[in-house]
Design an enzyme around this catalytic site. Structure first.
Site, mmCIF file in Angstrom:
data_model
loop_
_atom_site.group_PDB
_atom_site.id
_atom_site.type_symbol
_atom_site.label_atom_id
_atom_site.label_comp_id
_atom_site.label_asym_id
_atom_site.label_seq_id
_atom_site.Cartn_x
_atom_site.Cartn_y
_atom_site.Cartn_z
ATOM 1 N N PHE A 198 37.481 5.279 -7.500
ATOM 2 C CA PHE A 198 38.044 4.485 -8.385
ATOM 3 C C PHE A 198 39.399 3.964 -7.980
ATOM 4 O O PHE A 198 40.343 5.134 -7.823
ATOM 5 C CB PHE A 198 38.355 4.314 -9.532
ATOM 6 C CG PHE A 198 38.619 2.950 -10.124
ATOM 7 C CD1 PHE A 198 37.561 1.903 -10.267
ATOM 8 C CD2 PHE A 198 40.009 2.306 -10.536
ATOM 9 C CE1 PHE A 198 38.733 0.858 -10.890
ATOM 10 C CE2 PHE A 198 40.233 1.790 -10.708
ATOM 11 C CZ PHE A 198 39.361 0.542 -11.245
ATOM 12 N N ASP A 235 44.634 8.609 -3.061
ATOM 13 C CA ASP A 235 45.050 7.684 -4.160
ATOM 14 C C ASP A 235 45.134 8.690 -5.510
ATOM 15 O O ASP A 235 45.317 9.658 -6.141
ATOM 16 C CB ASP A 235 43.863 7.040 -4.898
ATOM 17 C CG ASP A 235 44.089 5.953 -5.669
ATOM 18 O OD1 ASP A 235 45.243 6.431 -6.198
ATOM 19 O OD2 ASP A 235 43.100 5.550 -5.779
ATOM 20 N N LYS A 288 50.915 3.767 -12.040
ATOM 21 C CA LYS A 288 50.446 4.372 -13.747
ATOM 22 C C LYS A 288 52.527 5.137 -14.306
ATOM 23 O O LYS A 288 53.378 4.253 -14.645
ATOM 24 C CB LYS A 288 49.895 5.214 -14.020
ATOM 25 C CG LYS A 288 48.531 4.448 -13.799
ATOM 26 C CD LYS A 288 47.030 5.621 -13.728
ATOM 27 C CE LYS A 288 45.753 5.145 -14.226
ATOM 28 N NZ LYS A 288 45.406 3.838 -14.994
#
Ligand SMILES: Cc1ncc(COP(=O)(O)O)c(C=O)c1O
Length: 390
Positions: A123, A210, A239
């Site tokens: 993702f 990532d 985040k």
């Protein structure tokens, strides 16, 4: 637009590891807004930094020099062992920067159609390029034509990547999450990652990690790769970087750090004074309060507490993850568990149908960690009773 299926709760404020709804009911936060509020809610250092910055300057422009951005870049690059950073506003945008960088790196090598290897279960975001890099019909259906140039391979299958490199002559990078998040909290094999590092060195490919979800102290180190002994050429994060103020970052080292030059990428908000002030406060707090090692300690407390609280360990297939990135895979689909837990004042999430995802704050006390483990254990016990009655 109705892009979210929302749970029926509305929080009015938060404090530390707890959120409170408008009726004053408390909820233990085992999710941190999906790995964002790593320092908990209303952390005084972050609140003060935001307040002070808002009183003097929210935004100028990347047309001008920004001291706070330079300071953040140099400190974050030092922590990461990287040379340069591009600041964006989200994880998907940080990955967009990495994808653009990799493609341009390929063009500089004379490739016309550079390709990037990505993994099963990945993702990387919801923009067109990042959803094309993401695995899964659920995310891609309805958005064709997808962005070309991504080759998907099986997780932890080194030979498949070697084969792809032999059959595709313009591969410029391998992009992966060292611990897959949305895919079900799946840590990739350390040996596989080491082999990929060697392969990338041999083939002049860029290794891109990532760490949008796994970064910022969550897994026992500032970045997960620092616990794996494998250093990527590029790492992205977002985040938890500013504890809830939107920011994303694409960090690069060596020749990769020199690829994007003036005019090749940009963002109006990226790295603005407000976001950078919040992120600096986060970096300092993680360092001063030694929250990276704390996340390892807390992770163990929570896992042990779950195991001790579950009546029937046969319900659990596996507990995975690192530090405070914890996946508890059950033997049954358990999406409904999220609303049951909410009713009991517990915030958790389920990914890949069967995996309870816990991303709790790094500032939890031992007692809160134990309580979280007990609450998850109780939720699993209640869920077992429900499926047995059914
Ligand atoms: C590993 C990973 N990459 C990228 C993203 C996308 O980040 P954002 O939602 O900030 O665009 C996410 C979000 O969940 C993520 O977990």
């Amino acid at each position: 637009m109705k892009t979210y299926s929302r749970l029926p709760v509305n929080f009015s404020h938060g404090q530390g590891s707890y959120l409170y709804d408008s009726k004053g009911r408390s909820y233990l936060d085992g999710l941190c807004g999906i790995s964002v509020t790593n320092l908990g809610h209303a952390h005084p250092a972050v609140t003060l930094a935001i307040k002070k910055q808002a009183e003097s300057l929210l935004h100028t422009s990347n047309l001008y020099e920004i001291d706070g951005q330079e300071l953040l870049a140099s400190q974050l690059a030092d922590i990461a062992g990287m040379d340069k950073i591009f600041f964006a506003n989200s994880g998907a945008e940080a990955n967009e920067a990495a994808i653009k960088l990799a493609r341009m790196h390929g063009h500089q090598r004379g490739f016309k159609n550079p390709e990037i290897i990505v993994l099963e279960g990945a993702f990387h975001g919801r923009t067109l390029a990042t959803l094309s890099a993401t695995d899964g019909n659920k995310i891609q259906t309805g958005f064709a034509p997808l962005v070309p140039g991504f080759i998907r391979t099986k997780r932890n299958d080194f030979n498949e990547i070697v084969e792809k490199l032999e059959s595709h002559s313009e591969v410029v990078a391998i992009l992966l999450e060292p611990i897959q998040g949305e895919g079900g909290i799946i840590p990739l094999n350390m040996n596989y990652l080491k082999q990929l590092r060697e392969l990338c060195d041999e083939k002049n490919c860029l290794l891109i990690f990532d760490e949008v979800q796994s970064g910022n102290g969550r897994t026992g180190n500032y970045f997960a790769y620092q616990g794996l002994g494998v250093v990527p050429d590029i790492v992205t994060t977002a985040k938890g970087l500013a504890n809830g103020v939107p920011i994303g970052a694409c960090l690069a080292k060596g020749s990769a750090a020199e690829v994007l030059t003036i005019g090749k990428h940009g963002s109006t908000f990226g790295g603005n004074p407000l976001a950078c002030a919040a992120a600096m406060a986060v970096l300092e707090t993680i360092k001063n309060e030694e929250l990276c090692s704390r996340s390892t300690e807390l992770g163990k407390i929570i896992r042990d507490s779950i195991v001790n609280s579950v009546n029937d360990l046969g319900m659990i297939k596996e507990i995975r993850g690192k530090g405070l990135m914890i996946g508890v895979e059950l033997n049954n689909e358990c999406n409904d568990l999220v609303s049951y837990a909410l009713n009991d004042g517990l915030l958790i999430n389920v990914t890949s149908e069967k995996t309870i995802r816990l991303l709790p704050p790094l500032i939890m006390t031992d007692e809160e960690g134990l309580a979280l483990g007990r609450a998850v254990g109780t939720a699993i016990n209640n869920f077992q009773t429900l499926i047995e009655d059914f």
